[in-house]
Write an enzyme that holds these catalytic residues in place. Structure first.
Site, PDB file in Angstrom:
ATOM      1  CB  THR A 193       5.547  54.883 -11.058  1.00  0.00           C
ATOM      2  OG1 THR A 193       4.687  55.952 -10.674  1.00  0.00           O
ATOM      3  CG2 THR A 193       4.724  53.632 -11.282  1.00  0.00           C
ATOM      4  CE  LYS A 196       1.198  55.529 -10.620  1.00  0.00           C
ATOM      5  NZ  LYS A 196       0.553  56.786 -10.861  1.00  0.00           N
ATOM      6  CE  LYS A 209       7.878  53.899 -14.649  1.00  0.00           C
ATOM      7  NZ  LYS A 209       8.296  55.088 -13.928  1.00  0.00           N
TER       8      LYS A 209
HETATM    9  P1  NAD Z   1      10.968  63.101 -15.598  1.00  0.00           P
HETATM   10  O1  NAD Z   1      11.704  62.278 -16.600  1.00  0.00           O
HETATM   11  O2  NAD Z   1      10.467  64.451 -15.976  1.00  0.00           O
HETATM   12  O3  NAD Z   1      11.883  63.284 -14.279  1.00  0.00           O
HETATM   13  C1  NAD Z   1      12.805  62.334 -13.794  1.00  0.00           C
HETATM   14  C2  NAD Z   1      14.076  63.115 -13.425  1.00  0.00           C
HETATM   15  O4  NAD Z   1      15.015  62.217 -12.824  1.00  0.00           O
HETATM   16  C3  NAD Z   1      14.768  63.740 -14.638  1.00  0.00           C
HETATM   17  O5  NAD Z   1      14.877  65.147 -14.465  1.00  0.00           O
HETATM   18  C4  NAD Z   1      16.130  63.049 -14.679  1.00  0.00           C
HETATM   19  O6  NAD Z   1      17.172  63.882 -15.138  1.00  0.00           O
HETATM   20  C5  NAD Z   1      16.306  62.665 -13.224  1.00  0.00           C
HETATM   21  N1  NAD Z   1      17.285  61.590 -13.027  1.00  0.00           N
HETATM   22  C6  NAD Z   1      17.453  60.461 -13.780  1.00  0.00           C
HETATM   23  N2  NAD Z   1      18.483  59.731 -13.277  1.00  0.00           N
HETATM   24  C7  NAD Z   1      18.962  60.420 -12.205  1.00  0.00           C
HETATM   25  C8  NAD Z   1      20.013  60.184 -11.288  1.00  0.00           C
HETATM   26  N3  NAD Z   1      20.783  59.095 -11.382  1.00  0.00           N
HETATM   27  N4  NAD Z   1      20.235  61.096 -10.320  1.00  0.00           N
HETATM   28  C9  NAD Z   1      19.466  62.217 -10.227  1.00  0.00           C
HETATM   29  N5  NAD Z   1      18.457  62.504 -11.067  1.00  0.00           N
HETATM   30  C10 NAD Z   1      18.203  61.599 -12.043  1.00  0.00           C
HETATM   31  O7  NAD Z   1       9.767  62.183 -15.073  1.00  0.00           O
HETATM   32  P2  NAD Z   1       8.480  62.646 -14.253  1.00  0.00           P
HETATM   33  O8  NAD Z   1       7.355  62.871 -15.173  1.00  0.00           O
HETATM   34  O9  NAD Z   1       8.887  63.691 -13.266  1.00  0.00           O
HETATM   35  O10 NAD Z   1       8.155  61.276 -13.475  1.00  0.00           O
HETATM   36  C11 NAD Z   1       8.909  60.847 -12.355  1.00  0.00           C
HETATM   37  C12 NAD Z   1       8.286  59.594 -11.791  1.00  0.00           C
HETATM   38  O11 NAD Z   1       6.923  59.860 -11.436  1.00  0.00           O
HETATM   39  C13 NAD Z   1       8.253  58.422 -12.774  1.00  0.00           C
HETATM   40  O12 NAD Z   1       8.539  57.254 -12.059  1.00  0.00           O
HETATM   41  C14 NAD Z   1       6.825  58.442 -13.304  1.00  0.00           C
HETATM   42  O13 NAD Z   1       6.385  57.170 -13.729  1.00  0.00           O
HETATM   43  C15 NAD Z   1       6.067  58.916 -12.080  1.00  0.00           C
HETATM   44  N6  NAD Z   1       4.786  59.597 -12.378  1.00  0.00           N
HETATM   45  C16 NAD Z   1       4.707  60.535 -13.371  1.00  0.00           C
HETATM   46  C17 NAD Z   1       3.498  61.162 -13.620  1.00  0.00           C
HETATM   47  C18 NAD Z   1       3.372  62.194 -14.711  1.00  0.00           C
HETATM   48  O14 NAD Z   1       2.232  62.561 -15.057  1.00  0.00           O
HETATM   49  N7  NAD Z   1       4.478  62.719 -15.254  1.00  0.00           N
HETATM   50  C19 NAD Z   1       2.362  60.835 -12.857  1.00  0.00           C
HETATM   51  C20 NAD Z   1       2.474  59.916 -11.831  1.00  0.00           C
HETATM   52  C21 NAD Z   1       3.703  59.290 -11.602  1.00  0.00           C
END
Ligand code: NAD
Length: 294
Positions: free
Chosen positions: A90, A165, A240
């Site tokens: 997102t 979204k 966010k």
């Molecule tokens: P998270 O923080 O668990 O995962 C993000 C991952 O990206 C981390 O493991 C981090 O180490 C990795 N990362 C960061 N910089 C990086 C780079 N330069 N290279 C490689 N990896 C890198 O977050 P999440 O909960 O998995 O969410 C991910 C996305 O999905 C976000 O944009 C969030 O808004 C969206 N989202 C989350 C949910 C939820 O319920 N968690 C629901 C819908 C959407």
């Protein structure tokens, strides 16, 4: 479907189970995460270059737009013409459009495809994808959406998935606050919460927040309120998404007073009070504990 080689970048709470589901369906997965995270069925690699080189598809699931831009630039530089880049994070609409343009300049198809459904949806393969990009790019991505999710809507050109979204979540944030403040007022008027639910959930005040995710403990279906407001959908993630909606509204000069107020309230709750780490429906105990002047 012929097995594809897929580079998956960002194996966090959402990305890891999504990558595992693609591997279970028979695709060859290479995963990279800057934190060294791995996922079942996914071959770990140690750089974006290793994830992207020779891949038919690269999928990203990252925290925000500036990280997406950096990662996409590196991945695209190592992807071949005619391959596909799917971003499921997102992020702001501009970063999505910018990434799509960078891909298209390298003859790579691109789709922005943020999801709804949370961690449960990611592991159960029941996410909803909101996709933006060309018809050809969406068609190519659709079989992968079918594995990771239960529904994918092609919303329009690049950025349209992110637009859908943030508009959805702006409604959700404002509706949750409205539902919580109505419960808080009902409490003070001496109305039983169960009676309030019975009336509103079948009257014109009904909503997903009331009917499916009721913020009052012990009322309605099971929800994070019944688990001491453990997320679920964390207040900081709602903050966010509301921030992204306001950023987008500024960009296109849209008047969004309820979205702006919802953003300000979640900002206060997460950054200045005890909202961080709590479900976004914990807005109910916050409001119920206050009077008109705080
Ligand atoms: P998270 O923080 O668990 O995962 C993000 C991952 O990206 C981390 O493991 C981090 O180490 C990795 N990362 C960061 N910089 C990086 C780079 N330069 N290279 C490689 N990896 C890198 O977050 P999440 O909960 O998995 O969410 C991910 C996305 O999905 C976000 O944009 C969030 O808004 C969206 N989202 C989350 C949910 C939820 O319920 N968690 C629901 C819908 C959407």
């Amino acid at each position: 479907m012929t097995p594809l080689t897929i580079g998956f970048i960002g194996l966090g709470n959402m990305g890891a189970p999504m990558a595992t589901n693609l591997a279970k369906a028979g695709h060859k997965l290479r995963g990279y995460d800057v934190a060294g995270t791995t996922a079942d069925g996914v071959k770990p690699v140690t750089s974006i270059e290793d994830a992207a080189t020779g891949a038919d598809v690269v999928i990203t699931m990252l925290p925000n737009g500036s990280i997406l831009r950096q990662v996409a630039a590196q991945a695209i530089a190592h992807m071949g013409a005619g391959t596909l880049f799917i971003d499921c994070s997102t992020v702001d609409v501009e970063s999505a459009r910018n990434t799509s343009e960078a891909a298209e300049n390298a003859d790579i198809l691109a789709v922005d495809a943020p999801v709804s459904g949370g961690i449960g949806g990611a592991s159960g393969g029941t996410l909803t994808f909101m996709a933006g990009g060309s018809a050809g790019a969406f068609e190519k991505a659709a079989p992968l959406f079918d594995i990771m999710g239960q529904k994918a809507v092609h919303c329009g050109d690049a950025g349209a998935g992110q637009a859908a979204k943030i508009c959805n979540n702006m409604i959700l944030g404002a509706t949750m606050i409205a539902t919580c403040e109505a419960f808080s007022l009902a409490d003070k008027l001496g109305l039983d919460r169960q009676k309030m639910f019975d009336v509103v959930s079948t009257s014109s005040g009904y909503s997903w927040s009331m009917n499916a995710y009721c913020p009052a403990p012990g009322v309605g279906p099971q929800s994070p309120a019944d688990n001491n407001y453990t997320p679920g959908f964390a207040a900081e993630l709602m903050l966010k998404d509301l921030g992204l909606s306001q950023q987008a509204a500024e960009l296109v000069d849209a008047d969004t007073p309820m979205g702006a107020l919802a953003h300000a309230l979640y900002h206060q709750f997460v950054e200045k009070e005890d909202g961080k780490g709590r479900d976004f429906s914990a807005m109910l105990p916050r409001l119920a504990a206050r009077g008109r002047d705080a």
